[in-house]
Motif scaffolding. Structure first.
Motif, PDB file in Angstrom:
ATOM      1  N   ARG A  31      -5.965  47.500  30.925  1.00 17.48           N
ATOM      2  CA  ARG A  31      -4.527  46.992  30.840  1.00 17.48           C
ATOM      3  C   ARG A  31      -4.009  48.225  30.519  1.00 17.48           C
ATOM      4  O   ARG A  31      -4.093  48.940  29.330  1.00 17.48           O
ATOM      5  CB  ARG A  31      -4.828  45.768  29.812  1.00 17.48           C
ATOM      6  CG  ARG A  31      -3.191  45.126  29.601  1.00 17.48           C
ATOM      7  CD  ARG A  31      -3.235  44.481  28.279  1.00 17.48           C
ATOM      8  NE  ARG A  31      -3.313  45.084  27.218  1.00 17.48           N
ATOM      9  CZ  ARG A  31      -4.179  44.659  26.085  1.00 17.48           C
ATOM     10  NH1 ARG A  31      -4.827  43.724  26.120  1.00 17.48           N
ATOM     11  NH2 ARG A  31      -4.050  45.763  24.931  1.00 17.48           N
TER      12      ARG A  31
ATOM     13  N   GLY B 160      12.175  47.880  28.085  1.00 13.29           N
ATOM     14  CA  GLY B 160      11.501  48.248  26.870  1.00 13.29           C
ATOM     15  C   GLY B 160      12.463  48.959  25.733  1.00 13.29           C
ATOM     16  O   GLY B 160      13.670  48.971  25.965  1.00 13.29           O
TER      17      GLY B 160
ATOM     18  N   GLU C 216       6.123  52.091  33.442  1.00 13.46           N
ATOM     19  CA  GLU C 216       7.403  52.047  34.084  1.00 13.46           C
ATOM     20  C   GLU C 216       7.146  51.500  35.409  1.00 13.46           C
ATOM     21  O   GLU C 216       6.482  52.173  36.152  1.00 13.46           O
ATOM     22  CB  GLU C 216       7.957  53.167  34.069  1.00 13.46           C
ATOM     23  CG  GLU C 216       8.257  53.639  32.363  1.00 13.46           C
ATOM     24  CD  GLU C 216       8.974  55.062  32.162  1.00 13.46           C
ATOM     25  OE1 GLU C 216       9.864  55.280  33.219  1.00 13.46           O
ATOM     26  OE2 GLU C 216       8.854  55.628  31.345  1.00 13.46           O
TER      27      GLU C 216
ATOM     28  N   ALA D  92       9.613  43.737  35.867  1.00 14.68           N
ATOM     29  CA  ALA D  92       9.667  44.339  34.691  1.00 14.68           C
ATOM     30  C   ALA D  92      10.683  44.059  33.783  1.00 14.68           C
ATOM     31  O   ALA D  92      11.468  43.324  33.841  1.00 14.68           O
ATOM     32  CB  ALA D  92       9.802  45.800  34.964  1.00 14.68           C
ATOM     33  N   ARG D  93      10.274  44.141  32.444  1.00 10.85           N
ATOM     34  CA  ARG D  93      11.341  43.994  31.335  1.00 10.85           C
ATOM     35  C   ARG D  93      11.649  45.319  30.993  1.00 10.85           C
ATOM     36  O   ARG D  93      11.200  46.367  31.056  1.00 10.85           O
ATOM     37  CB  ARG D  93      10.519  43.253  30.343  1.00 10.85           C
ATOM     38  CG  ARG D  93       9.265  44.041  29.625  1.00 10.85           C
ATOM     39  CD  ARG D  93       8.522  43.164  28.594  1.00 10.85           C
ATOM     40  NE  ARG D  93       7.668  44.168  27.860  1.00 10.85           N
ATOM     41  CZ  ARG D  93       6.498  44.337  28.592  1.00 10.85           C
ATOM     42  NH1 ARG D  93       6.114  44.120  29.605  1.00 10.85           N
ATOM     43  NH2 ARG D  93       5.396  45.161  27.685  1.00 10.85           N
TER      44      ARG D  93
ATOM     45  N   ASP E  78       0.604  49.841  30.061  1.00  6.05           N
ATOM     46  CA  ASP E  78       2.024  49.526  30.039  1.00  6.05           C
ATOM     47  C   ASP E  78       2.350  50.597  30.943  1.00  6.05           C
ATOM     48  O   ASP E  78       2.040  51.655  30.364  1.00  6.05           O
ATOM     49  CB  ASP E  78       2.807  49.204  28.822  1.00  6.05           C
ATOM     50  CG  ASP E  78       2.153  48.062  27.976  1.00  6.05           C
ATOM     51  OD1 ASP E  78       2.112  47.037  28.485  1.00  6.05           O
ATOM     52  OD2 ASP E  78       2.178  48.019  26.813  1.00  6.05           O
TER      53      ASP E  78
ATOM     54  N   ARG F  73      -2.611  45.461  35.003  1.00  4.85           N
ATOM     55  CA  ARG F  73      -4.152  45.157  35.093  1.00  4.85           C
ATOM     56  C   ARG F  73      -4.604  46.113  36.372  1.00  4.85           C
ATOM     57  O   ARG F  73      -3.862  45.728  37.304  1.00  4.85           O
ATOM     58  CB  ARG F  73      -4.487  43.691  34.997  1.00  4.85           C
ATOM     59  CG  ARG F  73      -3.695  42.656  34.045  1.00  4.85           C
ATOM     60  CD  ARG F  73      -4.162  43.497  32.461  1.00  4.85           C
ATOM     61  NE  ARG F  73      -3.331  42.562  31.762  1.00  4.85           N
ATOM     62  CZ  ARG F  73      -3.746  41.639  30.861  1.00  4.85           C
ATOM     63  NH1 ARG F  73      -4.982  41.475  30.702  1.00  4.85           N
ATOM     64  NH2 ARG F  73      -3.041  40.932  29.905  1.00  4.85           N
TER      65      ARG F  73
ATOM     66  N   GLU G  97       9.622  48.249  31.875  1.00  4.44           N
ATOM     67  CA  GLU G  97       8.093  48.199  31.458  1.00  4.44           C
ATOM     68  C   GLU G  97       7.514  47.250  31.797  1.00  4.44           C
ATOM     69  O   GLU G  97       8.071  46.073  31.945  1.00  4.44           O
ATOM     70  CB  GLU G  97       7.696  48.638  30.076  1.00  4.44           C
ATOM     71  CG  GLU G  97       8.378  49.772  29.343  1.00  4.44           C
ATOM     72  CD  GLU G  97       8.160  50.013  28.035  1.00  4.44           C
ATOM     73  OE1 GLU G  97       7.685  48.917  27.285  1.00  4.44           O
ATOM     74  OE2 GLU G  97       8.321  51.087  27.571  1.00  4.44           O
ATOM     75  N   ARG G  98       6.087  47.125  32.207  1.00  7.84           N
ATOM     76  CA  ARG G  98       5.307  45.800  32.600  1.00  7.84           C
ATOM     77  C   ARG G  98       3.922  46.401  32.313  1.00  7.84           C
ATOM     78  O   ARG G  98       3.441  47.261  32.459  1.00  7.84           O
ATOM     79  CB  ARG G  98       5.400  45.620  34.110  1.00  7.84           C
ATOM     80  CG  ARG G  98       4.675  44.406  34.396  1.00  7.84           C
ATOM     81  CD  ARG G  98       4.881  43.937  35.802  1.00  7.84           C
ATOM     82  NE  ARG G  98       3.754  42.832  35.995  1.00  7.84           N
ATOM     83  CZ  ARG G  98       3.724  42.459  37.257  1.00  7.84           C
ATOM     84  NH1 ARG G  98       4.096  42.568  38.281  1.00  7.84           N
ATOM     85  NH2 ARG G  98       2.808  41.216  37.150  1.00  7.84           N
ATOM     86  N   THR G  99       3.351  45.202  31.834  1.00  5.66           N
ATOM     87  CA  THR G  99       1.800  45.276  31.527  1.00  5.66           C
ATOM     88  C   THR G  99       1.145  44.960  32.796  1.00  5.66           C
ATOM     89  O   THR G  99       1.499  44.163  33.611  1.00  5.66           O
ATOM     90  CB  THR G  99       1.238  44.067  30.580  1.00  5.66           C
ATOM     91  OG1 THR G  99       1.990  44.553  29.314  1.00  5.66           O
ATOM     92  CG2 THR G  99      -0.105  44.185  30.440  1.00  5.66           C
TER      93      THR G  99
END
Length: 190
Positions: free
Chosen positions: A128, A142, A132, A139-140, A130, A152, A148-150
């Motif tokens: 996992r 940050g 860009e 994305a959100r 985070d 996987r 940013e997005r988490t």
């Protein structure tokens, strides 16, 4: 030495939940990655990840071996884990996820053994991070103002290292180094 990177893997060499299609709307990352593994396995030697998928163990690992037995049988789970309530809940949730997600994608032709195998690989090998990413990938914004997005991902070779997210476990540390290459953003897992 401590803190020194022992391996760098370009993120474009990884199977990620943002580059793989979701099997159904709103599915969790593990379902997306399990479907990606089986899709690549089915593609055989024409798959970009053929060697990686072929290197995965053939056996189902962990509690996934008995996921169907775990659904609804709290006594069996409790006996297996020594009565730890949090672990009992986690295992029941995992078993329900494996069975429910397979039911949602059964039309793809993967049997329950294939699906359980793929889910077990994902749950034992996923990183996992985070990153860009472009806004088009959900994305959100940050704290730095960057998107940013988490994410996987399954990282060939690196997933053999013990990379548990629990800071109390003995394991390697990992991170992502992002850099601009020409006009594109490049990333490496290290």
């Amino acid at each position: 030495r401590a803190g020194e990177a022992i391996v760098r893997i370009p993120l474009k060499a990884c199977i990620t939940d943002i580059a793989s299609p979701n099997p159904y709307p709103g599915c969790p990352y593990s379902v997306t990655l399990a479907a990606a593994i089986l899709t690549e396995r089915d593609a055989g030697s024409s798959s970009r990840w053929a060697q990686y998928v072929a290197s995965l163990p053939e056996e189902v690992v962990g509690y996934a071996n008995c996921s169907e037995a775990l659904v609804g049988d709290e006594d069996v789970i409790r006996a297996a884990v020594g009565g730890d309530d949090a672990l009992v809940d986690e295992l029941q949730t995992y078993a329900s996820l494996v069975i429910g997600s397979h039911a949602a994608i059964v039309q793809r032709g993967w049997n329950s053994r294939d699906w359980t195998w793929a889910m077990s690989q994902v749950h034992s090998r996923t990183f996992r991070v985070d990153l860009e990413v472009p806004a088009a990938h959900g994305a959100r914004v940050g704290n730095s103002g960057n998107r940013e997005r988490t994410v996987r991902l399954l990282a060939p070779f690196a997933d053999l290292l013990n990379h548990d997210s629990d800071p109390n476990e003995v394991c390697c540390e990992w991170g992502v180094e992002q850099r601009v290459v020409g006009k594109e953003l490049g990333s490496d897992l290290l």
